[in-house]
Each structure stands twice: as C-alpha cells, then as structure tokens.
Write an enzyme that holds these catalytic residues in place. Structure first.
Site, PDB file in Angstrom:
ATOM      1  N   GLU A  77       0.649  -1.237  -0.105  1.00 28.59           N
ATOM      2  CA  GLU A  77       0.006   0.056  -0.091  1.00 28.59           C
ATOM      3  C   GLU A  77       0.979   1.576   0.075  1.00 28.59           C
ATOM      4  O   GLU A  77       0.506   2.181   0.366  1.00 28.59           O
ATOM      5  CB  GLU A  77      -1.056   0.053   1.300  1.00 28.59           C
ATOM      6  N   SER A  81      -6.509  -3.005   1.938  1.00 25.77           N
ATOM      7  CA  SER A  81      -6.948  -2.326   0.862  1.00 25.77           C
ATOM      8  C   SER A  81      -7.535  -3.645  -0.129  1.00 25.77           C
ATOM      9  O   SER A  81      -7.393  -3.397  -1.398  1.00 25.77           O
ATOM     10  CB  SER A  81      -5.890  -1.813   0.023  1.00 25.77           C
ATOM     11  N   TYR A  93     -10.127   3.052  -4.495  1.00 24.88           N
ATOM     12  CA  TYR A  93      -9.117   4.176  -5.089  1.00 24.88           C
ATOM     13  C   TYR A  93      -9.449   4.656  -6.349  1.00 24.88           C
ATOM     14  O   TYR A  93      -8.902   5.726  -6.734  1.00 24.88           O
ATOM     15  CB  TYR A  93      -7.840   3.703  -5.016  1.00 24.88           C
ATOM     16  N   ARG A 109     -10.330   2.821  12.180  1.00 29.34           N
ATOM     17  CA  ARG A 109     -11.449   2.737  11.444  1.00 29.34           C
ATOM     18  C   ARG A 109     -12.030   1.384  11.368  1.00 29.34           C
ATOM     19  O   ARG A 109     -11.462   0.599  10.987  1.00 29.34           O
ATOM     20  CB  ARG A 109     -11.422   3.254  10.182  1.00 29.34           C
ATOM     21  N   ASP A 150     -14.370  -1.675  10.291  1.00 30.40           N
ATOM     22  CA  ASP A 150     -15.161  -1.850   9.110  1.00 30.40           C
ATOM     23  C   ASP A 150     -16.337  -2.862   9.509  1.00 30.40           C
ATOM     24  O   ASP A 150     -16.069  -3.987  10.083  1.00 30.40           O
ATOM     25  CB  ASP A 150     -14.166  -2.610   7.873  1.00 30.40           C
ATOM     26  N   GLU A 199     -13.260  -6.261  10.386  1.00 31.22           N
ATOM     27  CA  GLU A 199     -11.982  -5.855  10.995  1.00 31.22           C
ATOM     28  C   GLU A 199     -11.819  -4.177  11.433  1.00 31.22           C
ATOM     29  O   GLU A 199     -12.612  -3.339  11.341  1.00 31.22           O
ATOM     30  CB  GLU A 199     -10.714  -5.932   9.718  1.00 31.22           C
ATOM     31  N   ASN A 252      -9.006  -0.897  11.185  1.00 32.39           N
ATOM     32  CA  ASN A 252      -7.592  -0.456  10.759  1.00 32.39           C
ATOM     33  C   ASN A 252      -7.155   0.705  11.979  1.00 32.39           C
ATOM     34  O   ASN A 252      -7.772   1.638  12.311  1.00 32.39           O
ATOM     35  CB  ASN A 252      -8.227   0.563   9.520  1.00 32.39           C
ATOM     36  N   GLY A 306      -6.814   5.274   5.989  1.00 28.55           N
ATOM     37  CA  GLY A 306      -6.252   5.985   4.922  1.00 28.55           C
ATOM     38  C   GLY A 306      -6.588   7.415   5.108  1.00 28.55           C
ATOM     39  O   GLY A 306      -7.750   7.926   5.533  1.00 28.55           O
TER      40      GLY A 306
HETATM   41  N1  LIG Z   1     -17.715 -11.321   4.874  1.00 30.93           N
HETATM   42  C1  LIG Z   1     -17.844 -10.145   4.186  1.00 30.93           C
HETATM   43  N2  LIG Z   1     -18.916 -10.018   3.929  1.00 30.93           N
HETATM   44  C2  LIG Z   1     -19.176  -8.905   3.146  1.00 30.93           C
HETATM   45  N3  LIG Z   1     -18.172  -8.176   2.551  1.00 30.93           N
HETATM   46  C3  LIG Z   1     -16.967  -8.460   2.879  1.00 30.93           C
HETATM   47  C4  LIG Z   1     -16.738  -9.419   3.829  1.00 30.93           C
HETATM   48  N4  LIG Z   1     -15.201  -9.468   3.930  1.00 30.93           N
HETATM   49  C5  LIG Z   1     -14.787  -8.615   3.104  1.00 30.93           C
HETATM   50  N5  LIG Z   1     -15.840  -7.894   2.395  1.00 30.93           N
HETATM   51  C6  LIG Z   1     -15.614  -6.678   1.546  1.00 30.93           C
HETATM   52  O1  LIG Z   1     -14.421  -6.480   1.062  1.00 30.93           O
HETATM   53  C7  LIG Z   1     -13.731  -5.275   1.548  1.00 30.93           C
HETATM   54  C8  LIG Z   1     -12.315  -5.444   2.189  1.00 30.93           C
HETATM   55  O2  LIG Z   1     -12.447  -6.388   3.215  1.00 30.93           O
HETATM   56  P1  LIG Z   1     -11.738  -6.296   4.737  1.00 30.93           P
HETATM   57  O3  LIG Z   1     -12.030  -7.540   5.550  1.00 30.93           O
HETATM   58  O4  LIG Z   1     -12.182  -4.867   5.358  1.00 30.93           O
HETATM   59  O5  LIG Z   1     -10.254  -6.225   4.488  1.00 30.93           O
HETATM   60  P2  LIG Z   1      -8.972  -5.339   4.004  1.00 30.93           P
HETATM   61  O6  LIG Z   1      -8.118  -5.123   5.263  1.00 30.93           O
HETATM   62  O7  LIG Z   1      -8.474  -5.818   2.947  1.00 30.93           O
HETATM   63  O8  LIG Z   1      -9.806  -3.825   3.693  1.00 30.93           O
HETATM   64  C9  LIG Z   1     -14.925  -4.799   2.855  1.00 30.93           C
HETATM   65  O9  LIG Z   1     -14.871  -3.594   2.777  1.00 30.93           O
HETATM   66  C10 LIG Z   1     -15.983  -5.513   2.331  1.00 30.93           C
HETATM   67  O10 LIG Z   1     -16.581  -4.813   1.060  1.00 30.93           O
HETATM   68 MG   LIG Z   2     -11.116  -3.063   5.295  1.00 30.37          MG
END
Ligand SMILES: Nc1ncnc2c1ncn2[C@@H]1O[C@H](COP(=O)(O)OP(=O)(O)O)[C@@H](O)[C@H]1O
Ligand SMILES: [Mg+2]
Length: 317
Positions: free
Chosen positions: A15, A152, A223, A262, A264, A277, A279, A283
């Site tokens: 990243e 990302s 992005y 942040r 998610d 998760e 962060n 960003g």
């Molecule tokens: N279990 C899930 N159900 C629905 N969408 C998901 C799921 N896991 C990931 N995503 C989608 O993928 C994106 C990135 O996943 P995330 O777990 O936040 O990892 P990263 O660290 O890559 O951001 C999330 O913002 C979401 O849009």
């Molecule tokens: Mg994420």
C-alpha cells in the site's frame, strides 16, 4: 514555530502509493497549522535520520505491513520517539484478522463465521481435507477468501462455489502464511471512524455507508473515483445506527486502539452489524473514508490531523 513532526510514509508495503498520498496530505495539514514538518519515506536510513533530526513525534501515515503491524511502532519505542496510533501489541492484534476475530468472539462482538487455513495445513493435510472443513465452519456460499494480514482488499475474492476455492486460497496465501474463508454478509457496508478525546473518552464520527457499483469494494472500487457511492451518514434505522456507533467504540477499546481507528462492518439481514476488521492507520487520502466522515461532522482535515498528533505529543517525554 511549533513542534517538529516527522511524517512516516511510503515504505515497502503493497500500500506504498496510498501511504504516500495519505502522508502528503498529512504533511500539508500539519504545515498549515504551523508545525515543522519532516516528510520521511521509510527507507533503510530511517533510524539514522530520526536520530539526527530528533522529531518531537512521528505521525505514522504508513498503511499495511511494517507500518500497521507493530514493526515501526517497536522501532519507535526503541528510539524513544512518540508516535500516532496504538502501541506494538494493539497494532499487531488488529493487523491479524484471524486473531482480532477470535478476540471479537470472546467479547461477544458479532463477526462473520470463518475458518483460518494456513499454508502449512494446506500442504500437510492436503488441499482436499483442508477444504472439507469449510462448509461446516462457514455455512454455505458465497464466501470471502482473504489473507489474514493485508489491507486494501489485496488478495481478497468473493467465491460462489467450492470449485473456485483452491485457487482463491492459493492467491490469498501468496500474501502470507494464513488466509481466512469467511461467510459473505449481504447488507449495507459501513466504515466507522473513532477519534480519542484528550480526556480519555472518544468520539465516533458519522458512519460512512459504502456501495461499490461492482458489488465488491475491492482495490479498484476503493481508489478509483466514481466506482463507489458513499452515503454519510449511513442510511440506517436509528436503532441500528446507535448500535453501530456503540460497537465501533467497544471494538476500538477492546483491541487497545489509540488516537484513531476505523472499524469496517457489514449489517446482516437481521439488522446486526458484523465487524470485519479494525484499521489502526486509516487512509487519509482525498477519497478516504475517515476524512469523509470528519467532513460530515464539520471537522476539517487539519482538525483531525492536529487532534491525532496532539495525542502523540502528549505522550512524549
Ligand atoms: N464477510 C464479508 N461479507 C461481505 N463483504 C466483505 C466481507 N469481507 C470483506 N468484505 C468486503 O471486502 C472489503 C475488504 O475486506 P476487509 O475485511 O475490510 O479487508 P481489508 O483489510 O483488505 O480492507 C470490505 O470492505 C467489504 O467490502
Ligand atoms: Mg477493510
């Protein structure tokens, strides 16, 4: 002149480019507020530079491996320079999704069902045996396959059937020794930013709702301007919105986050927010989620950056 702040950016993570964009904006914001700013791309001479320059604090605008996983934090502890964001342990916990999710489960925080598969398990028990574990652990398809430690959406795929699982797993495992297969949650996706107060409390910024036009919020959707629609505040029933805010604060505290984070989440069909998760170095680019949330709360970007940096300065000896 005000304090000297070294803004750490770039580095060796995947990243890197995002971090350079975050770092540049952070530098500009700090300069506008009168700080003496040192923009530092993280290269092997970092230690020497920090020893020579002796900044009052470091602003960590790094994303991903080495910047968010506790590595740079450990180095700065060793050098005795205070820095933004959480310490070594909290950084490492939040960075590893399978560890963080285990902590969520123990604390009763909803997170999508998942199984962690390691490259070793894949090799030792054979791919077929490892994959047999998936349906029971996760339920049906679709599922998400992602590296345990990455950001990302790199190495992440949405998979519709077991035929596509081996390839997705191999791809996720190319990023590190462990990958998650996680139940796909269909529902509104949210990014919820938390900023600490100086008095030990925190404020949760308005949740940002993310609608990727492709259906998956992947690297390109994150992005590329125009690929994703954002709604701030999120379009949620009041009781769900209240739950989201309280959950974000709870998760921030549970993992030992500091200054900023942040969280998610995805809201499932029952209206339950599930945490994906956390962060610890969100960003800070032109189109990033935390700055978007801050604008909705009438905070300027400079306000946010200064608030984070003041927290680090307050810890400097
Ligand atoms: N279990 C899930 N159900 C629905 N969408 C998901 C799921 N896991 C990931 N995503 C989608 O993928 C994106 C990135 O996943 P995330 O777990 O936040 O990892 P990263 O660290 O890559 O951001 C999330 O913002 C979401 O849009
Ligand atoms: Mg994420």
């Amino acid at each position: 002149m005000r304090e000297k702040i070294a803004v750490l950016m770039g580095g060796r993570s995947l990243e890197r480019e995002i971090s350079l964009a975050s770092g540049k904006r952070v530098c500009d914001a700090l300069a506008e507020r009168g700080y003496r700013v040192l923009a530092l791309d993280v290269t092997p001479d970092l230690v020497q530079t920090l020893r020579t320059e002796r900044p009052d604090a470091c602003y960590i605008a790094l994303h991903g491996k080495y910047g968010e996983d506790g590595t740079i934090q450990e180095l700065l502890e060793f050098l005795g320079i205070s820095y933004t964001g959480p310490g070594v342990t909290a950084s490492a916990l939040a960075w590893d999704k399978s560890v963080a999710k285990r902590i969520f489960v123990e604390a009763g925080i909803p997170t999508p069902a998942w199984i962690t598969l390691t490259a070793d398990a894949f090799k030792e028990t054979g791919a077929a045996t490892a994959l047999d574990l998936v349906p029971e652990a996760v339920g049906g398809f679709p599922v998400v396959v992602k590296p345990s430690k990455q950001g990302s959406a790199l190495g992440l795929a949405r998979i519709e059937s077991d035929a596509d699982l081996p390839e997705a797993l191999l791809s996720a495992l190319s990023f590190g020794e462990a990958a998650l297969v996680e139940k796909w949650i269909e529902g509104p996706e949210l990014a919820v930013s938390v900023l600490d107060d100086t008095d030990g409390g925190s404020v949760v910024l308005p949740p940002v709702e993310i609608v990727a036009k492709s259906g998956l919020f992947d690297f390109s959707a994150m992005y590329t301007a125009g690929e994703t629609d954002y709604y701030v505040p999120a379009r949620l029933p009041d009781e769900v919105a209240a739950e989201v805010v309280s959950l974000a604060r709870q998760v921030h505290d549970l993992l030992g986050c500091r200054d900023v984070s942040r969280v998610d989440m995805v809201v499932d069909a029952d209206g339950t927010p599930n945490v994906l998760e956390v962060n610890t170095s969100p960003g800070m680019t032109e189109i990033s989620l935390l700055p978007m949330a801050a604008r909705a709360a009438d905070m300027t970007f400079q306000d946010v950056v200064e608030r984070i940096v003041r927290a680090a300065l307050a810890r400097s000896g």
